[in-house]
Scaffold this motif. Structure first.
Motif, PDB file in Angstrom:
ATOM      1  N   LEU A   1       0.787   7.232  12.992  1.00 31.78           N
ATOM      2  CA  LEU A   1       0.435   6.937  11.608  1.00 31.78           C
ATOM      3  C   LEU A   1       0.765   8.099  10.680  1.00 31.78           C
ATOM      4  CD1 LEU A   1      -3.045   5.170  11.845  1.00 31.78           C
ATOM      5  CD2 LEU A   1      -0.766   4.143  11.777  1.00 31.78           C
ATOM      6  N   ASN A   2       1.165   7.755   9.465  1.00 31.73           N
ATOM      7  CA  ASN A   2       1.368   8.730   8.405  1.00 31.73           C
ATOM      8  C   ASN A   2       0.392   8.373   7.285  1.00 31.73           C
ATOM      9  OD1 ASN A   2       2.171  10.338   6.285  1.00 31.73           O
ATOM     10  ND2 ASN A   2       4.356   9.927   6.508  1.00 31.73           N
ATOM     11  N   TRP A   3      -0.765   9.041   7.285  1.00 32.68           N
ATOM     12  CA  TRP A   3      -1.824   8.684   6.345  1.00 32.68           C
ATOM     13  C   TRP A   3      -1.411   8.882   4.893  1.00 32.68           C
ATOM     14  CZ3 TRP A   3      -6.059   6.117   7.941  1.00 32.68           C
ATOM     15  CH2 TRP A   3      -6.350   6.142   9.314  1.00 32.68           C
ATOM     16  N   ALA A   4      -0.390   9.694   4.668  1.00 34.83           N
ATOM     17  CA  ALA A   4       0.074   9.919   3.298  1.00 34.83           C
ATOM     18  C   ALA A   4       1.070   8.851   2.852  1.00 34.83           C
ATOM     19  CB  ALA A   4       0.733  11.304   3.192  1.00 34.83           C
ATOM     20  N   LYS A   5       1.524   8.033   3.776  1.00 39.38           N
ATOM     21  CA  LYS A   5       2.511   6.996   3.477  1.00 39.38           C
ATOM     22  C   LYS A   5       1.793   5.663   3.356  1.00 39.38           C
ATOM     23  CE  LYS A   5       6.913   5.163   5.271  1.00 39.38           C
ATOM     24  NZ  LYS A   5       7.871   5.228   6.405  1.00 39.38           N
ATOM     25  N   ASP A   6       1.352   5.357   2.136  1.00 43.11           N
ATOM     26  CA  ASP A   6       0.562   4.146   1.937  1.00 43.11           C
ATOM     27  C   ASP A   6       1.120   3.344   0.769  1.00 43.11           C
ATOM     28  OD1 ASP A   6      -1.400   2.327   2.510  1.00 43.11           O
ATOM     29  OD2 ASP A   6      -2.980   3.371   1.408  1.00 43.11           O
TER      30      ASP A   6
ATOM     31  N   ARG B   1       0.112  -0.570   6.578  1.00 36.94           N
ATOM     32  CA  ARG B   1      -0.443   0.634   5.968  1.00 36.94           C
ATOM     33  C   ARG B   1       0.034   1.842   6.762  1.00 36.94           C
ATOM     34  NH1 ARG B   1      -5.365  -0.437   3.289  1.00 36.94           N
ATOM     35  NH2 ARG B   1      -5.242   1.667   2.433  1.00 36.94           N
ATOM     36  N   TYR B   2       0.143   2.964   6.102  1.00 34.35           N
ATOM     37  CA  TYR B   2       0.405   4.255   6.756  1.00 34.35           C
ATOM     38  C   TYR B   2       1.679   4.232   7.605  1.00 34.35           C
ATOM     39  CZ  TYR B   2      -4.522   3.881   5.612  1.00 34.35           C
ATOM     40  OH  TYR B   2      -5.711   3.610   4.964  1.00 34.35           O
TER      41      TYR B   2
END
Length: 260
Positions: free
Chosen positions: A170-175, A248-249
């Motif tokens: 997951l990339n939490w900044a990629k939303d 998401r993410y």
């Protein structure tokens, strides 16, 4: 007859968010005929023996950390249903499915996040069910199939998990709604075989889908396998329809499949 569903529960944050996916689930609950009860297989309740809950009223389990305090204040005090629990026991006995009754466990977030969006007032009785990731997909399907006649009695059967669920990727900044190619590749492979009810291929997803190791990582398949329980419950109809898919993410899938 009610269909069965596989519903992605995503990250716990959707319990307090207002977005495309939470709105979809709310509308889904409003559009369905009112079920007599809900039988829910949660990815967050793993057990080597099938567990069947039998409680008067559920506590709410906060099986996560490092999230806003608002999440920890949510309560979902759904009640159980002794009649449906007894029917499940009888069906399992008749089909030779080993099980144990659990009288203490509350609802984990794989259950209450989904249920709260579908039925925010907690007015529908719930029977919570464990999943066993160590079973073969055929065996998981068989467990769901053994409960299929409950759908004829207005019982809603749900598998809660995620078709693509790899926390390490997951990339939490990629939303922003963008999706990694490998995640989309797996979901599209899955769609084609679900829509054709191609059990032979689905049972061997881990070797046949080229990006399965990323989408369903070797260290954990617990979020994917509830789909087989939900499918089994619709074995008499063997129809699958994708109702929603978003991400998401970068790669956490929000897929909702209707079976039957």
């Amino acid at each position: 007859m009610l269909p069965s569903f596989f519903i992605a529960h995503g990250a716990p944050l959707i319990a307090i968010e207002n977005n495309e996916y939470t709105q979809f689930l709310s509308h889904l609950g409003q559009g369905l005929p009112r079920p007599k009860a809900i039988v829910l297989f949660s990815a967050h309740w793993e057990s080597s023996t099938q567990k069947v809950s039998s409680v008067d009223e559920y506590s709410t389990i906060y099986d996560f950390g490092a999230f806003p305090e608002e999440l920890f204040r949510i309560q979902y005090p759904a009640k159980g249903n002794e009649e449906i629990t007894k029917e499940i026991q009888d069906l399992f006995k008749n089909q030779g499915v080993s099980f144990e009754i659990d009288t203490k466990r509350g609802l984990d977030h794989g259950a209450w996040v989904v249920l709260r969006l579908l039925y925010p007032n907690a007015e529908i009785p719930v029977i919570s069910m464990s999943i066993n990731p160590q079973l073969s997909p055929e065996e998981q399907y068989r467990v769901g199939k053994s409960l299929s006649e409950l759908r004829e009695k207005d019982v809603l059967i749900i598998g809660s998990g995620g078709t693509v669920h790899n926390l390490r990727a997951l990339n939490w900044a990629k939303d922003n709604g963008e999706v990694d190619d490998w995640a989309l590749n797996f979901d599209e492979w899955l769609s084609s075989h679900l829509e054709n009810w191609d059990l032979a291929s689905l049972y061997n997803y881990d070797s046949l889908a080229s990006t399965a190791k990323l989408a369903v990582p070797p260290y954990g398949n617990e979020h994917f396998v509830p789909i087989f329980y939900a499918m089994g419950a619709a074995d008499k109809q063997q129809t699958a329809k994708l109702l929603h898919r978003s991400y998401r993410y970068g790669n956490l899938s929000h897929s909702v499949w209707q079976f039957g």
